[in-house]
Design an enzyme around this catalytic site. Structure first.
Site, PDB file in Angstrom:
ATOM      1  N   GLU A  16      -0.382  -9.437  -0.899  1.00 22.04           N
ATOM      2  CA  GLU A  16      -1.800  -9.785  -0.699  1.00 22.04           C
ATOM      3  C   GLU A  16      -2.537  -9.819  -2.042  1.00 22.04           C
ATOM      4  O   GLU A  16      -3.384 -10.681  -2.276  1.00 22.04           O
ATOM      5  CB  GLU A  16      -2.451  -8.788   0.261  1.00 22.04           C
ATOM      6  CG  GLU A  16      -1.899  -8.933   1.674  1.00 22.04           C
ATOM      7  CD  GLU A  16      -2.423  -7.888   2.639  1.00 22.04           C
ATOM      8  OE1 GLU A  16      -2.686  -8.240   3.795  1.00 22.04           O
ATOM      9  OE2 GLU A  16      -2.562  -6.710   2.249  1.00 22.04           O
TER      10      GLU A  16
ATOM     11  N   ALA B  94       0.857  -1.187   0.000  1.00 20.98           N
ATOM     12  CA  ALA B  94       0.000   0.000   0.000  1.00 20.98           C
ATOM     13  C   ALA B  94       0.886   1.227   0.000  1.00 20.98           C
ATOM     14  O   ALA B  94       2.035   1.180   0.442  1.00 20.98           O
ATOM     15  CB  ALA B  94      -0.882  -0.020   1.234  1.00 20.98           C
TER      16      ALA B  94
ATOM     17  N   GLU C 223       4.369  -5.051   7.168  1.00 21.61           N
ATOM     18  CA  GLU C 223       3.520  -4.047   7.825  1.00 21.61           C
ATOM     19  C   GLU C 223       3.913  -3.774   9.270  1.00 21.61           C
ATOM     20  O   GLU C 223       3.854  -2.644   9.746  1.00 21.61           O
ATOM     21  CB  GLU C 223       2.043  -4.475   7.768  1.00 21.61           C
ATOM     22  CG  GLU C 223       1.420  -4.437   6.386  1.00 21.61           C
ATOM     23  CD  GLU C 223       1.575  -5.724   5.591  1.00 21.61           C
ATOM     24  OE1 GLU C 223       2.460  -6.534   5.919  1.00 21.61           O
ATOM     25  OE2 GLU C 223       0.805  -5.910   4.636  1.00 21.61           O
TER      26      GLU C 223
ATOM     27  N   GLY D   9       0.602  -5.144   0.836  1.00 22.00           N
ATOM     28  CA  GLY D   9      -0.561  -5.246  -0.049  1.00 22.00           C
ATOM     29  C   GLY D   9      -0.216  -5.812  -1.417  1.00 22.00           C
ATOM     30  O   GLY D   9      -1.086  -6.354  -2.107  1.00 22.00           O
TER      31      GLY D   9
END
Ligand code: DAK
Length: 259
Positions: free
Chosen positions: A113, A67, A133, A110
């Site tokens: 993911e 992200a 993260e 992300g």
């Protein structure tokens, strides 16, 4: 073909479509505009009968470095909730055709993911996959503690999420996080060839197999086996099933029509 940066997608003549994340200045970090563009690309491709398989790629340095932390830094809980960014990944996850993630460089947070939403992962030996993260005070929020655990088991998932340290493409393959590991320069070619092979197969069988694996994965075994058997029965109604078997018996190449 669409050229709306930060995502570029293209339909090829062989039934394969490529979707490329194109934010090289930020190692393909997934800001909201990129997530939205990815969802738009997958929306456009998932109902297209000419598209039989999709390959999701980044570039040589990064599939996606997670992200966009610059969009996260000032956000509070309410703001993050209101963004509802999970809806974009839901569009990717609903794609009926197989999706192959072709990973070179970083697939972090992300980014990993997103790769785990895909159906097949082809990784380069030197790729770096991880859930970092924790190092910035948060945790995975789009499957990193759940899809990862289902893929590699508790102990590898705990190691990846709790240390935040990435693993190489080679190790990702060894622990079951990737389908195939190849030399870095061969990732895209390998993924495209695999996709072209899948694109030639009877599409109703292909999409039904994908659905059975995904729906069955988290169901109790008896339920999943029933689901599989019903799906198997259904395929006997297709013309492609008759064509495939007849072609085998007549020793010729099948001509699948997608019916
Ligand atoms: N966000 C924003 N910019 C990033 C970025 C990121 N994640 N990663 C890299 N960049 C930018 C850098 O800021 C830099 O930009 P400039 O400073 O040049 O403007 C440029 O990309 C090149 O990066 P570096 O200079 O850092 O390059 P290095 O080769 O030195 O290092 C690196 C590469 C990948 C090791 C490093 O960039 C890095 O550690 N990046 C951050 C990786 C990370 O922590 N990723 C996880 C982010 S958190 C959710 C959905 C998703 C998520 C959560 C919830 N819901 C739906 C609820 C996901 C969360 C995350 O992914």
């Amino acid at each position: 073909m669409s050229d709306s940066a930060p995502v570029v997608w293209e339909k090829r003549a062989d039934g394969v479509a490529t979707v490329r994340i194109a934010r090289p200045e930020a190692l393909n970090a997934l800001n909201l505009a990129t997530r939205k563009a990815l969802a738009e690309a997958f929306s456009a491709l998932q109902d297209d009968p000419e598209v039989r398989c999709i390959v999701l790629i980044g570039d040589e340095k990064a599939f996606a470095a997670g992200a966009d932390l610059k969009e996260f830094v000032e956000a509070d809980t309410v703001e993050i909730m209101k963004r509802r960014s999970e809806r974009y990944w839901q569009t990717v996850a609903r794609t009926s055709q197989p999706v192959i993630a072709a990973i070179q460089g970083y697939a972090l947070g992300g980014g990993l993911e997103l790769a785990m939403i895909c159906d097949i992962m082809v990784v380069g030996e030197g790729a770096q996959l991880g859930q970092p993260e924790v190092r910035v005070g948060i945790m995975p929020g789009a499957g990193g503690t759940q899809r990862l655990t289902r893929a590699v088991g508790k102990f590898h998932a705990m190691r990846l999420c709790l240390t935040g340290k990435p693993i190489s493409g080679r190790e990702a393959y060894e622990i079951g996080l990737a389908s195939l590991v190849v030399p870095d320069g061969e990732v895209l070619d390998t993924a495209l060839k695999m996709a072209a092979g899948i694109a030639k197969l009877p599409p109703l069988a292909v999409t039904t197999i994908k659905e059975a694996i995904l729906q069955g994965e988290n169901a109790p075994l008896e339920t999943a086996l029933t689901l599989e058997r019903k799906a198997f029965h259904t395929l006997f109604a297709t013309e492609d099933r008759r064509e495939g078997m007849t072609a085998f018996i007549e020793k010729r190449k099948p001509d699948f029509k997608g019916r």
